[in-house]
Motif scaffolding. Sequence first.
Motif, mmCIF file in Angstrom:
data_model
loop_
_atom_site.group_PDB
_atom_site.id
_atom_site.type_symbol
_atom_site.label_atom_id
_atom_site.label_comp_id
_atom_site.label_asym_id
_atom_site.label_seq_id
_atom_site.Cartn_x
_atom_site.Cartn_y
_atom_site.Cartn_z
ATOM 1 N N VAL A 89 52.721 34.908 54.372
ATOM 2 C CA VAL A 89 53.076 33.728 53.308
ATOM 3 C C VAL A 89 52.926 34.505 51.897
ATOM 4 N N VAL A 90 51.667 35.197 51.756
ATOM 5 C CA VAL A 90 51.167 35.684 50.702
ATOM 6 C C VAL A 90 51.311 37.160 50.854
ATOM 7 N N GLU A 91 51.462 38.017 49.836
ATOM 8 C CA GLU A 91 51.313 39.311 49.759
ATOM 9 C C GLU A 91 50.595 39.968 48.595
ATOM 10 N N VAL A 92 49.362 40.626 48.813
ATOM 11 C CA VAL A 92 48.651 41.166 47.913
ATOM 12 C C VAL A 92 49.070 42.092 47.120
ATOM 13 N N ALA A 93 49.402 42.513 45.729
ATOM 14 C CA ALA A 93 50.023 43.645 45.179
ATOM 15 C C ALA A 93 48.741 44.693 45.119
ATOM 16 N N HIS A 94 49.159 45.804 45.550
ATOM 17 C CA HIS A 94 48.172 46.953 45.489
ATOM 18 C C HIS A 94 48.872 48.043 44.509
ATOM 19 N N PRO A 95 48.421 48.626 43.658
ATOM 20 C CA PRO A 95 46.977 48.771 43.362
ATOM 21 C C PRO A 95 46.504 47.850 42.065
ATOM 22 N N GLN A 96 47.081 46.689 42.107
ATOM 23 C CA GLN A 96 46.695 45.959 40.795
ATOM 24 C C GLN A 96 45.316 45.192 41.089
ATOM 25 N N PRO A 97 44.768 45.003 39.689
ATOM 26 C CA PRO A 97 43.180 44.268 39.448
ATOM 27 C C PRO A 97 43.283 42.896 39.764
ATOM 28 N N LEU A 98 42.169 42.427 40.126
ATOM 29 C CA LEU A 98 41.979 41.191 40.161
ATOM 30 C C LEU A 98 41.724 40.376 38.565
ATOM 31 N N LYS A 99 42.421 39.346 38.296
ATOM 32 C CA LYS A 99 41.813 39.214 36.924
ATOM 33 C C LYS A 99 40.911 37.913 37.155
ATOM 34 N N ILE A 100 39.914 37.816 36.452
ATOM 35 C CA ILE A 100 38.855 36.728 36.302
ATOM 36 C C ILE A 100 39.023 35.920 35.188
ATOM 37 N N ILE A 101 39.079 34.733 35.134
ATOM 38 C CA ILE A 101 39.598 34.071 33.656
ATOM 39 C C ILE A 101 38.485 33.030 33.506
ATOM 40 N N THR A 102 37.610 33.248 32.378
ATOM 41 C CA THR A 102 36.729 31.950 31.964
ATOM 42 C C THR A 102 37.305 31.443 30.734
ATOM 43 N N THR A 103 36.668 30.439 30.240
ATOM 44 C CA THR A 103 37.183 29.725 28.964
ATOM 45 C C THR A 103 37.025 30.697 27.732
ATOM 46 N N ARG A 104 36.220 31.933 27.560
ATOM 47 C CA ARG A 104 35.786 32.467 26.801
ATOM 48 C C ARG A 104 36.308 34.133 27.213
ATOM 49 N N SER A 105 36.438 34.597 28.109
ATOM 50 C CA SER A 105 36.776 35.851 28.484
ATOM 51 C C SER A 105 37.284 36.048 29.517
ATOM 52 N N GLU A 106 38.180 37.513 29.694
ATOM 53 C CA GLU A 106 38.794 37.610 31.066
ATOM 54 C C GLU A 106 38.051 39.066 31.505
ATOM 55 N N PHE A 107 38.131 39.134 32.843
ATOM 56 C CA PHE A 107 37.407 40.303 33.460
ATOM 57 C C PHE A 107 38.503 40.812 34.426
ATOM 58 N N ILE A 108 38.353 42.217 34.618
ATOM 59 C CA ILE A 108 39.360 42.939 35.513
ATOM 60 C C ILE A 108 38.333 43.370 36.442
ATOM 61 N N ALA A 109 38.759 43.069 37.754
ATOM 62 C CA ALA A 109 37.914 43.821 38.874
ATOM 63 C C ALA A 109 38.828 44.898 39.579
ATOM 64 N N GLU A 110 38.510 45.892 39.879
ATOM 65 C CA GLU A 110 39.217 47.051 40.467
ATOM 66 C C GLU A 110 39.446 46.803 41.809
ATOM 67 N N ASP A 111 40.571 47.269 42.122
ATOM 68 C CA ASP A 111 41.292 47.224 43.664
ATOM 69 C C ASP A 111 40.704 48.316 44.490
ATOM 70 N N MET A 112 39.803 47.705 45.337
ATOM 71 C CA MET A 112 39.259 48.494 46.387
ATOM 72 C C MET A 112 40.150 49.072 47.289
ATOM 73 N N PHE A 113 41.240 48.424 47.465
ATOM 74 C CA PHE A 113 42.358 48.726 48.735
ATOM 75 C C PHE A 113 43.648 49.334 47.867
ATOM 76 N N ALA A 114 43.316 50.018 46.621
ATOM 77 C CA ALA A 114 44.643 50.550 45.881
ATOM 78 C C ALA A 114 45.302 51.528 46.740
ATOM 79 N N LYS A 115 44.762 52.301 47.446
ATOM 80 C CA LYS A 115 45.366 53.554 48.344
ATOM 81 C C LYS A 115 46.005 53.011 49.649
ATOM 82 N N GLU A 116 45.073 51.884 50.109
ATOM 83 C CA GLU A 116 45.649 51.434 51.262
ATOM 84 C C GLU A 116 44.770 50.232 51.801
ATOM 85 N N SER A 117 45.609 49.226 52.189
ATOM 86 C CA SER A 117 45.042 47.599 52.582
ATOM 87 C C SER A 117 45.027 47.634 54.045
ATOM 88 N N PRO A 118 44.216 47.127 54.754
ATOM 89 C CA PRO A 118 44.290 46.839 56.040
ATOM 90 C C PRO A 118 45.388 46.034 56.389
#
Length: 165
Positions: free
Chosen positions: A85-114
């Motif tokens: 149904v869904v497919e996660v894109a690799h090696p894209q980071p996760l974006k975390i959005i708050t009302t004041r900031s945006e954070f980027i979390a590194e993709d730990m499965f950039a090379k290979e996802s289970p």
Amino acid sequence: MKIFAKFSLILILCFSFLVGFGAFSSQPAAALLEKTYETPGQVLYKSRHSLRDRSGNPWQLIFFKRYKESELTSVNLRVVGFPDVVEVAHPQPLKIITTRSEFIAEDMFAKESPAPNVGQYDLQEILPQLPTTEPIRLLIPGQGNEYPVRLPPSLVLEWQNLADF
């Protein structure tokens, strides 16, 4: 004066009844906290929640930290969507959005996802900076789109508490 007192009493009873049944609170996500001894000297603590993205797709969010020989080795968030149904894109980071900031979390499965519906992201540096008094949006990277998932402040607070102990 008696009418006002009766009206006030009825109003207080109705409000108490509604609060007692949770009418003014948001629905909590189902959580499961676990402690697992993976190998001698290696412990994994994790929190599991099920949430839906804006399109209604279910996601399991597994927040975990790992200790090896009493030393913290990782603080990660694994996101698992419904297969096919869904497919996660690799090696894209996760974006975390708050009302004041945006954070980027590194993709730990950039090379290979289970699996194509699984992503894992490093939150060790980001988590302490996240607010616990306002909603947060995760933007899970997909193939050609993003999957927005709203995190309740209570969930972020739970993750911070789990990371701190």
